[in-house]
Each structure stands twice: as structure tokens, then as C-alpha cells.
Design a protein around this motif. Structure first.
Motif, PDB file in Angstrom:
ATOM      1  N   VAL A  52      -8.240  18.783  -0.135  1.00 50.37           N
ATOM      2  CA  VAL A  52      -8.309  17.959   0.117  1.00 50.37           C
ATOM      3  C   VAL A  52      -8.229  16.817  -0.477  1.00 50.37           C
ATOM      4  CG1 VAL A  52      -9.288  18.970   2.021  1.00 50.37           C
ATOM      5  CG2 VAL A  52     -10.729  18.463   0.277  1.00 50.37           C
ATOM      6  N   TRP A  53      -8.705  15.374   0.430  1.00 51.77           N
ATOM      7  CA  TRP A  53      -9.049  14.396   0.093  1.00 51.77           C
ATOM      8  C   TRP A  53     -10.150  13.090   0.485  1.00 51.77           C
ATOM      9  CZ3 TRP A  53      -8.065   9.267   1.049  1.00 51.77           C
ATOM     10  CH2 TRP A  53      -8.152   8.114   0.094  1.00 51.77           C
ATOM     11  N   ALA A  54     -10.124  12.562   0.024  1.00 56.95           N
ATOM     12  CA  ALA A  54     -11.446  11.456   0.986  1.00 56.95           C
ATOM     13  C   ALA A  54     -11.302  10.443   0.019  1.00 56.95           C
ATOM     14  CB  ALA A  54     -12.697  12.332   1.317  1.00 56.95           C
ATOM     15  N   GLY A  55     -12.103   9.625   0.283  1.00 51.81           N
ATOM     16  CA  GLY A  55     -12.475   8.023  -0.241  1.00 51.81           C
ATOM     17  C   GLY A  55     -13.098   7.602  -0.327  1.00 51.81           C
ATOM     18  N   ILE A  56     -14.199   7.447  -0.680  1.00 51.59           N
ATOM     19  CA  ILE A  56     -15.773   6.651  -0.177  1.00 51.59           C
ATOM     20  C   ILE A  56     -16.202   5.775  -1.246  1.00 51.59           C
ATOM     21  CG2 ILE A  56     -16.434   9.790  -0.379  1.00 51.59           C
ATOM     22  CD1 ILE A  56     -17.658   9.124  -3.017  1.00 51.59           C
ATOM     23  N   SER A  57     -16.662   5.072  -0.483  1.00 53.53           N
ATOM     24  CA  SER A  57     -17.183   3.960  -1.151  1.00 53.53           C
ATOM     25  C   SER A  57     -18.865   3.606  -0.709  1.00 53.53           C
ATOM     26  CB  SER A  57     -16.738   2.771  -0.415  1.00 53.53           C
ATOM     27  OG  SER A  57     -17.359   1.603  -0.992  1.00 53.53           O
ATOM     28  N   LEU A  58     -19.594   2.419  -1.344  1.00 53.56           N
ATOM     29  CA  LEU A  58     -20.998   2.430  -0.972  1.00 53.56           C
ATOM     30  C   LEU A  58     -20.993   2.187   0.682  1.00 53.56           C
ATOM     31  CD1 LEU A  58     -23.622   2.010  -2.390  1.00 53.56           C
ATOM     32  CD2 LEU A  58     -23.463  -0.171  -2.320  1.00 53.56           C
ATOM     33  N   GLY A  59     -21.308   2.622   1.484  1.00 52.71           N
ATOM     34  CA  GLY A  59     -21.829   2.403   2.620  1.00 52.71           C
ATOM     35  C   GLY A  59     -20.486   2.641   3.845  1.00 52.71           C
ATOM     36  N   CYS A  60     -19.813   2.993   3.010  1.00 55.68           N
ATOM     37  CA  CYS A  60     -18.551   3.608   3.937  1.00 55.68           C
ATOM     38  C   CYS A  60     -17.666   5.302   3.318  1.00 55.68           C
ATOM     39  CB  CYS A  60     -17.705   2.507   4.037  1.00 55.68           C
ATOM     40  SG  CYS A  60     -17.175   1.084   2.704  1.00 55.68           S
ATOM     41  N   LEU A 108     -11.330  13.026   6.161  1.00 60.36           N
ATOM     42  CA  LEU A 108     -11.102  13.707   5.347  1.00 60.36           C
ATOM     43  C   LEU A 108      -9.199  14.049   5.238  1.00 60.36           C
ATOM     44  CD1 LEU A 108     -11.858  16.012   2.841  1.00 60.36           C
ATOM     45  CD2 LEU A 108     -12.081  17.175   5.136  1.00 60.36           C
ATOM     46  N   HIS A 109      -8.471  14.027   5.114  1.00 64.07           N
ATOM     47  CA  HIS A 109      -7.059  14.331   4.650  1.00 64.07           C
ATOM     48  C   HIS A 109      -7.377  15.778   3.825  1.00 64.07           C
ATOM     49  CE1 HIS A 109      -2.770  14.087   4.756  1.00 64.07           C
ATOM     50  NE2 HIS A 109      -2.695  14.361   3.737  1.00 64.07           N
ATOM     51  N   VAL A 110      -6.124  16.979   4.773  1.00 66.16           N
ATOM     52  CA  VAL A 110      -5.822  17.855   4.676  1.00 66.16           C
ATOM     53  C   VAL A 110      -4.760  17.685   3.990  1.00 66.16           C
ATOM     54  CG1 VAL A 110      -6.182  20.347   4.669  1.00 66.16           C
ATOM     55  CG2 VAL A 110      -7.904  18.810   5.715  1.00 66.16           C
ATOM     56  N   PHE A 111      -4.244  18.660   3.135  1.00 65.71           N
ATOM     57  CA  PHE A 111      -3.389  18.648   2.378  1.00 65.71           C
ATOM     58  C   PHE A 111      -2.815  20.207   3.560  1.00 65.71           C
ATOM     59  CE2 PHE A 111      -4.622  15.483  -0.458  1.00 65.71           C
ATOM     60  CZ  PHE A 111      -2.886  15.069  -0.670  1.00 65.71           C
ATOM     61  N   HIS A 112      -1.935  20.567   3.841  1.00 66.50           N
ATOM     62  CA  HIS A 112      -0.987  21.466   4.574  1.00 66.50           C
ATOM     63  C   HIS A 112      -0.167  21.266   3.722  1.00 66.50           C
ATOM     64  CE1 HIS A 112      -4.232  22.077   7.675  1.00 66.50           C
ATOM     65  NE2 HIS A 112      -4.169  20.409   7.691  1.00 66.50           N
ATOM     66  N   GLY A 113       0.053  23.104   2.671  1.00 68.17           N
ATOM     67  CA  GLY A 113       1.481  23.741   2.299  1.00 68.17           C
ATOM     68  C   GLY A 113       1.658  22.789   1.157  1.00 68.17           C
ATOM     69  N   GLY A 114       2.329  23.040   0.102  1.00 74.26           N
ATOM     70  CA  GLY A 114       3.485  22.499  -1.353  1.00 74.26           C
ATOM     71  C   GLY A 114       2.042  22.374  -1.969  1.00 74.26           C
ATOM     72  N   THR A 115       2.952  21.746  -2.562  1.00 73.24           N
ATOM     73  CA  THR A 115       1.785  21.377  -4.136  1.00 73.24           C
ATOM     74  C   THR A 115       1.814  19.470  -3.822  1.00 73.24           C
ATOM     75  OG1 THR A 115       4.232  21.128  -5.583  1.00 73.24           O
ATOM     76  CG2 THR A 115       2.605  23.636  -5.189  1.00 73.24           C
ATOM     77  N   LEU A 116       0.300  19.080  -4.766  1.00 72.58           N
ATOM     78  CA  LEU A 116       0.900  17.990  -4.585  1.00 72.58           C
ATOM     79  C   LEU A 116       1.935  17.235  -5.611  1.00 72.58           C
ATOM     80  CD1 LEU A 116      -0.782  14.769  -2.970  1.00 72.58           C
ATOM     81  CD2 LEU A 116      -2.439  14.991  -5.240  1.00 72.58           C
ATOM     82  N   GLY A 132       3.365  13.108  -7.072  1.00 73.47           N
ATOM     83  CA  GLY A 132       3.032  11.279  -6.794  1.00 73.47           C
ATOM     84  C   GLY A 132       3.577  10.657  -5.239  1.00 73.47           C
ATOM     85  N   VAL A 133       5.103  11.256  -4.786  1.00 71.92           N
ATOM     86  CA  VAL A 133       5.859  10.822  -3.086  1.00 71.92           C
ATOM     87  C   VAL A 133       4.827  10.832  -2.385  1.00 71.92           C
ATOM     88  CG1 VAL A 133       7.825  11.250  -1.383  1.00 71.92           C
ATOM     89  CG2 VAL A 133       8.235  10.608  -4.217  1.00 71.92           C
ATOM     90  N   ARG A 134       4.096  12.526  -2.376  1.00 68.65           N
ATOM     91  CA  ARG A 134       3.241  13.023  -1.345  1.00 68.65           C
ATOM     92  C   ARG A 134       1.802  12.136  -1.181  1.00 68.65           C
ATOM     93  NH1 ARG A 134       1.900  19.134  -0.059  1.00 68.65           N
ATOM     94  NH2 ARG A 134       0.870  18.918   1.960  1.00 68.65           N
ATOM     95  N   TYR A 135       1.284  11.382  -2.960  1.00 70.97           N
ATOM     96  CA  TYR A 135       0.301  11.038  -2.683  1.00 70.97           C
ATOM     97  C   TYR A 135       0.669   9.844  -2.543  1.00 70.97           C
ATOM     98  CZ  TYR A 135      -3.747   9.300  -4.969  1.00 70.97           C
ATOM     99  OH  TYR A 135      -4.816   8.463  -5.186  1.00 70.97           O
ATOM    100  N   ARG A 136       1.766   9.514  -2.569  1.00 69.50           N
ATOM    101  CA  ARG A 136       1.864   7.930  -1.919  1.00 69.50           C
ATOM    102  C   ARG A 136       2.079   8.021  -0.259  1.00 69.50           C
ATOM    103  NH1 ARG A 136       7.724   6.210  -2.832  1.00 69.50           N
ATOM    104  NH2 ARG A 136       7.763   7.193  -1.432  1.00 69.50           N
ATOM    105  N   ASP A 137       2.726   8.636  -0.093  1.00 64.26           N
ATOM    106  CA  ASP A 137       2.916   8.611   1.649  1.00 64.26           C
ATOM    107  C   ASP A 137       1.792   9.482   2.074  1.00 64.26           C
ATOM    108  OD1 ASP A 137       5.427   8.044   0.558  1.00 64.26           O
ATOM    109  OD2 ASP A 137       6.793   9.730   1.100  1.00 64.26           O
ATOM    110  N   GLU A 138       0.816  10.387   2.099  1.00 61.52           N
ATOM    111  CA  GLU A 138       0.084  10.577   2.651  1.00 61.52           C
ATOM    112  C   GLU A 138      -1.405  10.379   2.099  1.00 61.52           C
ATOM    113  OE1 GLU A 138       0.101  15.113   3.071  1.00 61.52           O
ATOM    114  OE2 GLU A 138       2.018  15.637   2.798  1.00 61.52           O
ATOM    115  N   ILE A 139      -1.691   9.271   1.214  1.00 61.30           N
ATOM    116  CA  ILE A 139      -3.164   9.340   0.829  1.00 61.30           C
ATOM    117  C   ILE A 139      -2.944   7.514   0.667  1.00 61.30           C
ATOM    118  CG2 ILE A 139      -5.009   9.074  -0.879  1.00 61.30           C
ATOM    119  CD1 ILE A 139      -4.261  11.898   0.838  1.00 61.30           C
ATOM    120  N   LEU A 140      -2.127   6.810  -0.051  1.00 60.38           N
ATOM    121  CA  LEU A 140      -1.960   5.522  -0.276  1.00 60.38           C
ATOM    122  C   LEU A 140      -1.797   4.889   0.718  1.00 60.38           C
ATOM    123  CD1 LEU A 140      -0.245   5.590  -4.006  1.00 60.38           C
ATOM    124  CD2 LEU A 140      -3.432   5.343  -3.515  1.00 60.38           C
TER     125      LEU A 140
END
Length: 75
Positions: free
Chosen positions: A2-10, A14-22, A24-32
Motif C-alpha cells: 500500500v501507499w499513502a501520502g501524508i502532510s501536516l494536516g492532510c 490509501l492506494h493498494v497495489f494489486h498484483g505484480g511488483t512495484l 518505476g513505471v508503475r510508481y509514476r503511473d499509479e502514484i505520482l
């Protein structure tokens, strides 16, 4: 995995990665692109991305994406 971004006050959703490995392309496309870029826009000039130096976070495709969108990363 799973992945989530946190900051002061916000936070992002939550993002759940389903299947496969993480990759760079997946990180860019699914998170960034869907989470980090809009979140950075909402925060403004004070935004700084902090990650854990995992290989997908340091992939060339990720570095190019961050640079191309003017996103700063903590050293």
C-alpha cells in the motif's frame, strides 16, 4: 503493498497495489501522476516529496517525471 501520502494536516487516499511488483513505471503511473502531482499543486511552493530511496522511487523514468513537472524531492 500500500501507499499513502501524508502532510501536516492532510493526507492522500490509501492506494493498494494489486498484483505484480512495484516498478518505476508503475510508481509514476499509479502514484505520482494521480496522487502526488495534484497533492503538490494543492500544497503549492512548499511541497517537497519525501520517499525511502526504494529502487522504483529512483528509477530514471521517475526522475524524469519529477523534473518535468517541477516537483522537488527531499535530499
Amino acid at each position: 503493498m500500500v501507499w499513502a501520502g501524508i502532510s501536516l494536516g492532510c493526507h492522500t487516499d490509501l492506494h493498494v497495489f494489486h498484483g505484480g511488483t512495484l516498478t518505476g513505471v508503475r510508481y509514476r503511473d499509479e502514484i505520482l501522476d494521480p496522487y502526488v502531482r495534484p497533492f503538490a499543486g494543492a500544497i503549492g511552493n512548499d511541497f517537497s516529496l519525501m520517499d525511502d530511496n526504494a529502487r522504483p522511487h529512483r528509477a530514471v523514468v521517475v526522475e524524469n517525471y519529477l523534473e518535468g513537472h517541477g516537483l522537488k524531492r527531499m535530499e
